[in-house]
Design a protein around this motif. Structure first.
Motif, short mmCIF file in Angstrom:
data_model
loop_
_atom_site.label_atom_id
_atom_site.label_comp_id
_atom_site.label_asym_id
_atom_site.label_seq_id
_atom_site.Cartn_x
_atom_site.Cartn_y
_atom_site.Cartn_z
N CYS A 172 -29.09 -30.09 -29.31
CA CYS A 172 -30.44 -29.73 -29.75
C CYS A 172 -30.64 -29.91 -31.25
CB CYS A 172 -30.78 -28.31 -29.33
SG CYS A 172 -30.93 -28.19 -27.53
N GLY A 173 -29.65 -29.63 -32.07
CA GLY A 173 -29.77 -29.83 -33.51
C GLY A 173 -29.96 -31.30 -33.85
N ALA A 174 -29.26 -32.18 -33.14
CA ALA A 174 -29.41 -33.62 -33.38
C ALA A 174 -30.81 -34.08 -33.00
CB ALA A 174 -28.36 -34.40 -32.59
N ILE A 175 -31.36 -33.51 -31.93
CA ILE A 175 -32.73 -33.84 -31.53
C ILE A 175 -33.69 -33.41 -32.64
CG2 ILE A 175 -34.57 -33.28 -29.90
CD1 ILE A 175 -32.31 -33.08 -27.75
N ALA A 176 -33.48 -32.22 -33.19
CA ALA A 176 -34.36 -31.70 -34.24
C ALA A 176 -34.27 -32.55 -35.51
CB ALA A 176 -34.02 -30.24 -34.55
N ILE A 177 -33.06 -32.88 -35.96
CA ILE A 177 -32.92 -33.69 -37.17
C ILE A 177 -33.48 -35.09 -36.96
CG2 ILE A 177 -31.25 -34.83 -38.70
CD1 ILE A 177 -29.58 -32.30 -38.62
N ASP A 178 -33.22 -35.67 -35.79
CA ASP A 178 -33.78 -36.99 -35.48
C ASP A 178 -35.31 -36.93 -35.60
OD1 ASP A 178 -33.67 -39.76 -34.35
OD2 ASP A 178 -34.61 -38.81 -32.62
N TRP A 179 -35.93 -35.89 -35.08
CA TRP A 179 -37.38 -35.75 -35.14
C TRP A 179 -37.85 -35.60 -36.59
CZ3 TRP A 179 -40.81 -32.05 -36.86
CH2 TRP A 179 -42.14 -32.23 -36.47
N LEU A 180 -37.17 -34.75 -37.38
CA LEU A 180 -37.56 -34.56 -38.78
C LEU A 180 -37.52 -35.87 -39.55
CD1 LEU A 180 -35.66 -31.23 -39.54
CD2 LEU A 180 -38.14 -31.52 -39.38
N LEU A 181 -36.47 -36.66 -39.35
CA LEU A 181 -36.35 -37.94 -40.05
C LEU A 181 -37.39 -38.96 -39.56
CD1 LEU A 181 -32.46 -38.17 -40.26
CD2 LEU A 181 -34.05 -37.87 -42.19
N ARG A 182 -37.59 -39.02 -38.25
CA ARG A 182 -38.58 -39.96 -37.69
C ARG A 182 -39.99 -39.66 -38.18
NH1 ARG A 182 -39.60 -39.19 -32.55
NH2 ARG A 182 -37.99 -37.66 -32.21
N GLU A 183 -40.30 -38.37 -38.29
CA GLU A 183 -41.64 -37.95 -38.70
C GLU A 183 -41.85 -38.03 -40.21
OE1 GLU A 183 -44.28 -37.15 -36.64
OE2 GLU A 183 -42.92 -37.96 -35.12
N GLY A 184 -40.78 -38.34 -40.95
CA GLY A 184 -40.90 -38.45 -42.41
C GLY A 184 -41.13 -37.13 -43.10
N MET A 185 -40.62 -36.05 -42.53
CA MET A 185 -40.79 -34.72 -43.10
C MET A 185 -40.16 -34.67 -44.49
SD MET A 185 -40.12 -31.49 -43.97
CE MET A 185 -38.43 -31.08 -43.74
N ARG A 186 -40.88 -34.05 -45.44
CA ARG A 186 -40.38 -33.87 -46.80
C ARG A 186 -40.67 -32.43 -47.22
NH1 ARG A 186 -38.28 -37.74 -45.42
NH2 ARG A 186 -38.26 -39.81 -46.32
N PRO A 187 -39.74 -31.80 -47.92
CA PRO A 187 -40.01 -30.44 -48.39
C PRO A 187 -41.07 -30.44 -49.48
CG PRO A 187 -37.92 -31.22 -49.26
CD PRO A 187 -38.42 -32.27 -48.30
N THR A 188 -41.87 -29.40 -49.53
CA THR A 188 -42.86 -29.28 -50.60
C THR A 188 -42.24 -28.67 -51.84
OG1 THR A 188 -43.59 -27.15 -49.74
CG2 THR A 188 -44.81 -29.11 -49.03
N ARG A 189 -41.13 -27.95 -51.65
CA ARG A 189 -40.36 -27.38 -52.76
C ARG A 189 -38.90 -27.47 -52.41
NH1 ARG A 189 -41.94 -21.45 -53.50
NH2 ARG A 189 -40.03 -21.65 -54.66
N GLY A 190 -38.05 -27.62 -53.40
CA GLY A 190 -36.60 -27.57 -53.20
C GLY A 190 -36.02 -28.82 -52.57
N THR A 191 -34.86 -28.65 -51.96
CA THR A 191 -34.10 -29.75 -51.39
C THR A 191 -33.68 -29.41 -49.98
OG1 THR A 191 -33.25 -30.32 -53.58
CG2 THR A 191 -32.07 -31.22 -51.69
#
Length: 118
Positions: free
Chosen positions: A91-110
């Motif tokens: 499930c964590g790999a599914i979540a990270i894959d989704w975050l990267l595919r969607e181009g998610m970027r933090p608004t603050r921090g790293t």
């Protein structure tokens, strides 16, 4: 003890109990084919989740394969999400894959995203 070192088992599991198999049903060790029944005696369906294809994330952007660091220009917290610490927990790999595919970027921090054990 196995050839790879001591064998570990969760607390409360007898020495002779079988290890859980991939695709185990909720609340039961032994896998979907063991005929598990729910509280109302209906069969519990197996949980089947496909592994995402993470090969496209191999290069990363940190110099370490499968590690991505996403930084905001604004100061903030540093957060790491690591997936596949245990290779059968997908499930964590599914979540990270989704975050990267969607181009998610933090608004603050790293935010650091890591696929482990690959």
């Amino acid at each position: 003890m196995s050839a790879d070192g001591p064998t570990r088992r969760p607390p409360g599991r007898p020495k002779d109990a079988a290890a859980p198999s991939v695709g185990s049903t909720p609340g039961e060790l032994g896998g979907a084919s063991s005929g598990a029944k729910g509280a109302d005696s209906r069969p519990i369906p197996p949980i089947e989740v496909d592994f995402p294809d993470i090969e496209r994330w191999r290069d990363g952007n940190t110099g370490t394969p499968y590690v991505w660091r996403l930084a905001s220009e604004r100061a903030g917290p540093r957060v790491t999400i690591q997936a596949l610490t245990h290779g059968n927990e997908v499930c964590g790999a599914i979540a990270i894959d989704w975050l990267l595919r969607e181009g998610m970027r933090p608004t603050r921090g790293t935010l650091t995203l890591t696929f482990a054990n690959v």
